[in-house]
Design an enzyme around this catalytic site. Structure first.
Site, PDB file in Angstrom:
ATOM      1  N   HIS A 181       1.033  -1.161  -0.018  1.00  0.00           N
ATOM      2  CA  HIS A 181      -0.045   0.025  -0.074  1.00  0.00           C
ATOM      3  C   HIS A 181       0.830   1.281   0.128  1.00  0.00           C
ATOM      4  O   HIS A 181       1.916   1.017   0.776  1.00  0.00           O
ATOM      5  CB  HIS A 181      -0.902  -0.053   1.282  1.00  0.00           C
ATOM      6  CG  HIS A 181      -2.196  -0.646   1.214  1.00  0.00           C
ATOM      7  ND1 HIS A 181      -2.701  -1.188   2.349  1.00  0.00           N
ATOM      8  CD2 HIS A 181      -3.096  -0.889   0.306  1.00  0.00           C
ATOM      9  CE1 HIS A 181      -3.949  -1.583   1.784  1.00  0.00           C
ATOM     10  NE2 HIS A 181      -3.941  -1.504   0.831  1.00  0.00           N
ATOM     11  N   CYS A 275      -2.751   2.896   9.163  1.00  0.00           N
ATOM     12  CA  CYS A 275      -3.523   2.126   8.696  1.00  0.00           C
ATOM     13  C   CYS A 275      -4.943   1.800   9.441  1.00  0.00           C
ATOM     14  O   CYS A 275      -5.844   1.732   9.111  1.00  0.00           O
ATOM     15  CB  CYS A 275      -3.029   0.501   8.615  1.00  0.00           C
ATOM     16  SG  CYS A 275      -1.542   0.233   7.418  1.00  0.00           S
TER      17      CYS A 275
HETATM   18  N1  ARG Z   1      -4.010  -7.087   6.485  1.00  0.00           N
HETATM   19  C1  ARG Z   1      -4.492  -5.921   5.844  1.00  0.00           C
HETATM   20  C2  ARG Z   1      -4.164  -6.031   4.483  1.00  0.00           C
HETATM   21  O1  ARG Z   1      -3.563  -6.704   4.070  1.00  0.00           O
HETATM   22  C3  ARG Z   1      -3.538  -4.886   6.237  1.00  0.00           C
HETATM   23  C4  ARG Z   1      -3.955  -3.407   5.798  1.00  0.00           C
HETATM   24  C5  ARG Z   1      -3.078  -2.352   6.305  1.00  0.00           C
HETATM   25  N2  ARG Z   1      -3.516  -1.077   5.856  1.00  0.00           N
HETATM   26  C6  ARG Z   1      -2.892  -0.150   5.431  1.00  0.00           C
HETATM   27  N3  ARG Z   1      -3.464   1.044   4.981  1.00  0.00           N
HETATM   28  N4  ARG Z   1      -1.686  -0.404   4.774  1.00  0.00           N
HETATM   29  O2  ARG Z   1      -5.076  -5.663   3.839  1.00  0.00           O
END
Ligand code: ARG
Length: 282
Positions: A181, A275
């Site tokens: 991300h 996140c």
């Molecule tokens: N387990 C989640 C996923 O892989 C974690 C999300 C983390 N969020 C972020 N904004 N990077 O989607």
């Protein structure tokens, strides 16, 4: 509880001004690591949910101590990643662009986010056509929207975000699956300042970012390995993983006030403070 770190090195000649923020968070009552959709997730490693809740409560208390407003989204059983509210929408000038998740495991998070905004009185709540994982891949910097792709958000979602949110989009390509991300590879510190991990981007995107943000703070691989860039700034205070020691020093050196938090349990799902924090820009 909250540790304000190394303000002694703050450069007095650079005034940094905080503005009061409004955040949406979701208590990790059902948090677990049960599936693998990013390289941080290891279902065989036990998660301490009570500790996750305590760490999350500390994060929330940190925002309240800094004078921000925190709204709460009701957690839903069976959606163990729902604590990561940043992925559920992007809100600019009161317009809510909902999310569409890449993986079926998280698909059910999109509607509760949209419903929360509708119930809260937001009149423009848009269900998107293309996959976009909210502020995971769409980051507001001043008038610009940094838009990540490569692992989650569909590149076609960038135009959709530009037209729904009325902002110019700067598309960026992520190349390292550990930084899947955009908010794991870029931290927005104020309207003109970012911190980033160059190696997380394609050569072309590195050039674009260098040109646009010549004064960007560069994070070390050690910072990134503890998701140090997954930070939340109010323009002055930067809430970030306390383990990101190089970044803490570099941020302080540029006149920001680092506020270290420990969200080690949330890191097991591949997320950090940012996140777990969706900014509501009304
Ligand atoms: N387990 C989640 C996923 O892989 C974690 C999300 C983390 N969020 C972020 N904004 N990077 O989607």
């Amino acid at each position: 509880m909250t540790s304000v770190l190394t303000s002694a090195t703050t450069r007095p000649d650079v005034p940094r001004t905080a503005t009061r923020r409004r955040y949406l968070m979701c208590r990790p009552d059902h948090f677990a690591v049960e599936y693998v959709i990013n390289p941080w997730m290891h279902p065989e490693v036990p998660v301490d949910r009570d500790l996750a809740v305590r760490q999350w409560e500390t994060l929330r208390a940190t925002y309240l101590e800094l004078g921000h407003r925190v709204e709460l989204l009701e957690p839903v059983a069976g959606l163990p990643d729902m604590v990561y509210t940043a992925n559920g929408a992007t809100v600019v000038d009161g317009t809510v662009l909902g999310a569409r998740f890449r993986h079926a495991e998280r698909a059910g998070e999109a509607a509760p986010h949209r419903d929360w905004f509708t119930a809260a009185g937001f009149t423009r709540v848009v269900e998107p056509r293309f996959v976009n994982e909210g502020e995971g891949d769409l980051l507001v910097v001043g008038d610009l929207l940094l838009a990540g792709t490569g692992f989650r958000t569909d590149p076609r979602a960038h135009d959709e975000a530009a037209s729904v949110l009325g902002r110019t989009v700067l598309p960026l390509e992520l190349v390292d699956p550990s930084f899947y991300h955009l908010d794991t590879a870029v931290a927005v510190l104020d309207a003109t300042t970012i911190a980033w991990l160059p190696e997380a981007f394609s050569a072309a995107s590195q050039r674009v970012l260098r040109e646009r943000f010549p004064d960007a703070i560069v994070a070390t691989p050690a910072d990134a390995a503890v998701l140090g860039l997954n930070a939340v700034s109010d323009g002055r205070h930067v809430v970030l993983p306390v383990q990101a020691v190089d970044l803490v020093a570099r941020i302080a050196d540029r006149g920001f006030v680092p506020v270290g938090v420990d969200v080690s349990e949330l890191l097991k799902g591949g997320g950090g403070p940012k996140c777990a924090t969706l900014e509501i820009r009304s």
